[in-house]
Design a protein around this motif. Structure first.
Motif, short mmCIF file in Angstrom:
data_model
loop_
_atom_site.label_atom_id
_atom_site.label_comp_id
_atom_site.label_asym_id
_atom_site.label_seq_id
_atom_site.Cartn_x
_atom_site.Cartn_y
_atom_site.Cartn_z
N LYS A 48 0.88 -1.14 0.03
CA LYS A 48 0.04 0.23 0.17
C LYS A 48 0.84 1.21 0.14
O LYS A 48 1.89 1.05 0.69
CB LYS A 48 -0.63 0.02 1.28
N LYS A 49 0.61 2.18 -1.15
CA LYS A 49 1.22 3.42 -0.78
C LYS A 49 0.61 4.35 0.08
O LYS A 49 -0.75 4.79 -0.09
CB LYS A 49 1.36 3.96 -2.29
N ILE A 50 1.08 5.00 0.88
CA ILE A 50 0.69 5.99 2.11
C ILE A 50 0.88 7.50 1.20
O ILE A 50 2.20 8.06 0.84
CB ILE A 50 1.22 5.98 3.23
N LYS A 51 -0.21 8.16 1.02
CA LYS A 51 -0.08 9.39 0.43
C LYS A 51 0.07 10.67 1.03
O LYS A 51 0.14 11.85 0.91
CB LYS A 51 -1.34 9.50 -0.64
N THR A 52 -0.12 10.25 2.62
CA THR A 52 -0.19 11.30 3.40
C THR A 52 1.31 12.08 3.42
O THR A 52 2.30 11.23 3.49
CB THR A 52 -0.47 10.88 5.06
N VAL A 53 1.25 13.16 3.42
CA VAL A 53 2.58 14.03 3.46
C VAL A 53 3.31 13.89 5.11
O VAL A 53 2.52 14.36 5.84
CB VAL A 53 2.48 15.67 2.95
N GLY A 54 4.54 13.71 4.93
CA GLY A 54 5.07 13.75 6.11
C GLY A 54 6.55 14.15 6.10
O GLY A 54 6.94 14.73 5.04
N SER A 55 7.32 13.87 7.02
CA SER A 55 8.88 14.00 6.96
C SER A 55 9.77 13.18 7.99
O SER A 55 8.78 12.20 8.60
CB SER A 55 8.95 15.66 7.64
N SER A 56 10.94 13.41 8.21
CA SER A 56 11.59 12.42 8.79
C SER A 56 11.24 12.36 10.12
O SER A 56 11.52 11.46 10.95
CB SER A 56 13.03 12.73 8.63
N LEU A 57 10.52 13.71 10.67
CA LEU A 57 9.98 13.72 12.09
C LEU A 57 9.18 12.46 12.39
O LEU A 57 8.85 12.05 13.41
CB LEU A 57 9.25 15.01 12.41
N ASP A 58 8.50 12.05 11.40
CA ASP A 58 7.24 11.06 11.44
C ASP A 58 7.93 9.40 11.61
O ASP A 58 6.99 8.50 11.93
CB ASP A 58 6.10 11.19 10.49
N VAL A 59 8.86 9.19 11.12
CA VAL A 59 9.47 8.01 10.98
C VAL A 59 9.18 6.95 12.19
O VAL A 59 8.60 5.88 12.11
CB VAL A 59 10.97 7.91 10.60
N LEU A 85 0.08 6.53 9.10
CA LEU A 85 -1.15 5.78 8.73
C LEU A 85 -2.38 6.21 9.51
O LEU A 85 -3.66 5.98 8.83
CB LEU A 85 -0.95 4.22 9.29
N ASN A 86 -2.26 7.23 10.06
CA ASN A 86 -3.61 7.73 10.74
C ASN A 86 -3.45 9.34 10.24
O ASN A 86 -3.00 10.33 10.81
CB ASN A 86 -3.17 7.81 12.45
N SER A 87 -4.26 9.48 9.20
CA SER A 87 -4.34 10.69 8.67
C SER A 87 -5.20 11.87 9.19
O SER A 87 -5.20 13.06 8.66
CB SER A 87 -4.47 10.43 7.29
N GLU A 88 -5.89 11.42 10.29
CA GLU A 88 -6.85 12.43 10.77
C GLU A 88 -6.12 13.82 11.30
O GLU A 88 -5.26 13.88 12.30
CB GLU A 88 -7.55 12.08 12.13
N ALA A 89 -6.30 14.76 10.55
CA ALA A 89 -5.90 16.12 11.08
C ALA A 89 -4.47 16.49 10.96
O ALA A 89 -3.64 17.16 11.43
CB ALA A 89 -6.30 16.56 12.51
N LEU A 90 -3.80 15.35 10.46
CA LEU A 90 -2.20 15.39 10.25
C LEU A 90 -1.96 16.59 9.35
O LEU A 90 -0.68 17.10 9.83
CB LEU A 90 -1.89 14.04 9.82
N GLU A 91 -2.34 16.66 8.47
CA GLU A 91 -1.89 17.71 7.46
C GLU A 91 -1.83 19.05 8.17
O GLU A 91 -0.99 19.80 7.92
CB GLU A 91 -2.77 17.91 6.08
N GLU A 92 -2.99 19.54 8.91
CA GLU A 92 -3.05 20.66 9.59
C GLU A 92 -1.81 20.71 10.87
O GLU A 92 -1.21 21.83 10.85
CB GLU A 92 -4.13 20.72 10.39
#
Length: 268
Positions: free
Chosen positions: A207-218, A239-246
């Motif tokens: 599965k490809k996760i399209k949520t934008v993140g950074s190395s902070l999230d590893v 994997l838990n994209s709720e409010a993550l972008e904000e």
């Protein structure tokens, strides 16, 4: 990636080797796993002194921390090395042997390693990669990438085919975007991203996760694969994209403002 906080220091560049401890007040991935009974190991071909990375692991729960000076004596051919240290084929042979040794012992463990063969500007392809050059072999760093692709795939496949695959999670992550090298003109033509891949050899789905993140999230994203939930520093589970972008936008826009509280983790 280890501690979920930006690497803000009062030092210049990669000069953290002068510190007695590395972010001693931070609670990092190693601290959490060590608390849960994991034996943590690091094996890397370069010197532990570079950027203070040896101090990072020693400060945060790792019991075996081995770099160039500790691993070079184990080589049959002591002259088979680069200016940085071990070639990746030598290192990966040692890493796989250590993986089998730790697996046979039966306890929980983490085994971390770091590649060197694709170091800019030209790379350092291992001898075992002869015949895997990229296209007409005219671009040095692309030859090194083709070599690294072969060696890393081989290591992951060996782990996935071992008797211990079902109890193992493999994480593949890049430490930063490629610095200036012999393929920079090509890289600038496309969208550049860091690699972050989690492999569970016991599962065949992907599965490809399209949520934008950074190395902070590893670290925070890895925890659920090990049976835990939680956040590490400013990191979130991708994997838990709720409010993550904000949250991500808020965190990244405020990092410079948070320099003072973040540097307090160093206990200057």
């Amino acid at each position: 990636s280890q501690c979920g906080i930006a690497l803000l220091t009062t030092c210049h560049g990669n000069s953290m080797s002068g510190m007695d401890k590395f972010l001693p007040s931070a609670v990092c991935l190693g601290d959490l796993l060590n608390e849960k009974g994991y034996q943590l190991n690091y094996m890397g071909g370069a010197s532990l002194n570079f950027a203070g990375k040896g101090k990072l692991y020693e400060t945060h729960g790792f019991t075996d921390v081995l770099g160039r000076d500790e691993l070079l004596p184990k080589l049959e051919n002591k002259e088979y090395k680069t200016g940085w240290g071990l070639y990746d084929d030598s290192l990966f042979n040692m890493v796989y042997s250590r993986f089998i040794e730790l697996s046979e012992a039966g306890g929980k463990f983490g085994l971390f390693t770091l590649t060197l063969d694709t170091h800019h500007p030209n790379g350092h392809p291992s001898e075992s990669c002869k015949g895997t050059e990229y296209k007409d072999a005219s671009n040095p760093i692309l030859n090194a990438v083709a070599c690294s692709d072969y060696l890393i795939s081989n290591l992951i496949n060996k782990i996935s085919e071992s008797p211990y695959a079902d109890e193992t999670i493999v994480v593949l992550v890049s430490d930063h975007l490629a610095m200036r090298n012999t393929a920079s003109a090509l890289l600038q033509k496309g969208k550049r991203r860091n690699m972050f891949m989690i492999i569970d050899p016991s599962k065949n789905n992907s599965k490809k996760i399209k949520t934008v993140g950074s190395s902070l999230d590893v670290g925070a994203t890895l925890l659920p694969f090990l049976g835990y939930t939680g956040e590490i520093g400013l990191g979130h589970n991708l994997l838990n994209s709720e409010a993550l972008e904000e949250d991500r936008v808020s965190i990244h826009s405020n990092l410079k403002k948070w320099r003072q509280p973040i540097t307090k983790f160093w206990e200057f």
